[in-house]
Design an enzyme around this catalytic site. Sequence first.
Site, short mmCIF file in Angstrom:
data_model
loop_
_atom_site.label_atom_id
_atom_site.label_comp_id
_atom_site.label_asym_id
_atom_site.label_seq_id
_atom_site.Cartn_x
_atom_site.Cartn_y
_atom_site.Cartn_z
N ASN A 90 -34.20 -78.86 -74.15
CA ASN A 90 -33.83 -77.57 -73.55
C ASN A 90 -32.52 -77.04 -74.12
OD1 ASN A 90 -35.95 -78.16 -71.88
ND2 ASN A 90 -34.84 -77.82 -69.98
N ASP A 139 -38.31 -72.90 -65.29
CA ASP A 139 -37.24 -73.88 -65.47
C ASP A 139 -36.60 -74.15 -64.11
OD1 ASP A 139 -35.47 -75.48 -66.91
OD2 ASP A 139 -34.11 -73.82 -67.41
O1 G3H Z 1 -30.58 -74.77 -66.11
C1 G3H Z 1 -29.76 -74.11 -66.72
C2 G3H Z 1 -30.16 -72.99 -67.57
O2 G3H Z 1 -29.24 -72.85 -68.61
C3 G3H Z 1 -30.37 -71.72 -66.80
O3 G3H Z 1 -29.18 -71.17 -66.40
O4 G3H Z 1 -29.58 -70.33 -64.07
O5 G3H Z 1 -27.74 -69.40 -65.48
O6 G3H Z 1 -30.11 -68.87 -65.99
P1 G3H Z 1 -29.15 -69.87 -65.42
P1 13P Z 2 -27.82 -76.12 -71.99
O1 13P Z 2 -26.88 -75.52 -70.98
O2 13P Z 2 -27.25 -77.35 -72.61
O3 13P Z 2 -28.27 -75.14 -73.00
O4 13P Z 2 -29.13 -76.62 -71.18
C1 13P Z 2 -30.15 -75.73 -70.84
C2 13P Z 2 -31.14 -76.32 -69.91
O5 13P Z 2 -31.21 -77.51 -69.70
C3 13P Z 2 -32.07 -75.39 -69.24
O6 13P Z 2 -32.84 -76.02 -68.28
ZN ZN Z 3 -31.98 -77.62 -67.25
#
Ligand code: G3H
Ligand code: 13P
Ligand code: ZN
Length: 354
Positions: free
Chosen positions: A298, A115
Amino acid sequence: MKFHYICDRLPKAIIINKYCNMVSYKELGLVNTREMFAKAVKGGYAIPAFNFNNMEQLQAIIKACAETKSPVILQVSKGARNYANQTLLRYMAEGAVAYAKELGWKRPQIVLHLDHGDSYEVCKSCVQTGFSSVMIDGSALPYDENVALTKKVVRYAHRYGVTVEAELGVLAGVEDEVAAEESHYTKPEEVIDFVTKTGCDSLAISIGTSHGAYKFKPEQCTRDPKTGKLVPPPLAFDVLKQIEKKLPGFPIVLHGSSSVPQEYVDIINTHGGKLPDAVGIPEEQLRKAAKSAVCKINIDSDSRLAMTAAVRKVFVDKPGEFDPRKYLGPARDEMEKLYKHKIVNVLGSNGKAK
Ligand code: G3H
Ligand code: 13P
Ligand code: ZN
């Protein structure tokens, strides 16, 4: 080092993984997104892309998907790699395939996806260690640099059958340490050129969603007079429609698609938490998006809220409890309930991976 150099230049057919120190996602029982997305676009539903950082989240995702027979994308962010370790997460995904089969899911359709990859190197390392899909997020770069970086990642990943998600347009909020004050909708007039030049397999677009539990400022919303809760503005479906018209049948991705269930926010706020005015994307809008060319949705924050609500409740209701299984267990159950709800009632992906 030398072997990596050679491997990068060999045609796919003669790559000997052993010498290249490579693990192919196929050996792990994972699949890429190609067929999954083609079916979802045709069938008018979306594949859930759930982030995971720990065992409880992964167990809940797999249990929910095995029970509903839903294909799933397991997402690993930079935050997750820092928190849990990329190698460990990869092994957990391999374990997830075995666990799914043990639960009676004969042919699990599981993607392991990077991601918001922010460099060619991180995408390459994921391809080499068994990820079946990567996202290269060049959305903060000038257009031509986003094209060049995405193209480079696509060329490398496709050699190993790994699919690539790219992003055009900027989401407001924090995207893995890239913070943007304002969102910039994807420009429909750019999408054909971008997809043609880069060869990406799917495109994340910006139509008003954003990451986290505060997707809109109170001044962007109205207030429900009965509950006092914020009512968010609608997503830019007109922009989505224009993009679909330019790229018929091409897989579109929506990031930032948590709906921030108010029942979790209320439990958190009444059990010592403080999340004032947290607001997400209403589920009926996600349902509408899932029926269109949007084939990957997502969701991360909603799982965090489910987990936090359940843990806070145990801490308040049973202050003497100190066995982590006694609060992480209920948290896992709550997440499983949430994932099933998303699959069955929002995305419509149940029964699509029998
Ligand atoms: O892109 C956003 C996702 O919710 C991942 O968040 O970088 O805190 O794991 P994070
Ligand atoms: P949310 O914060 O809305 O759950 O989005 C997650 C996301 O886009 C991870 O790439
Ligand atoms: Zn995202």
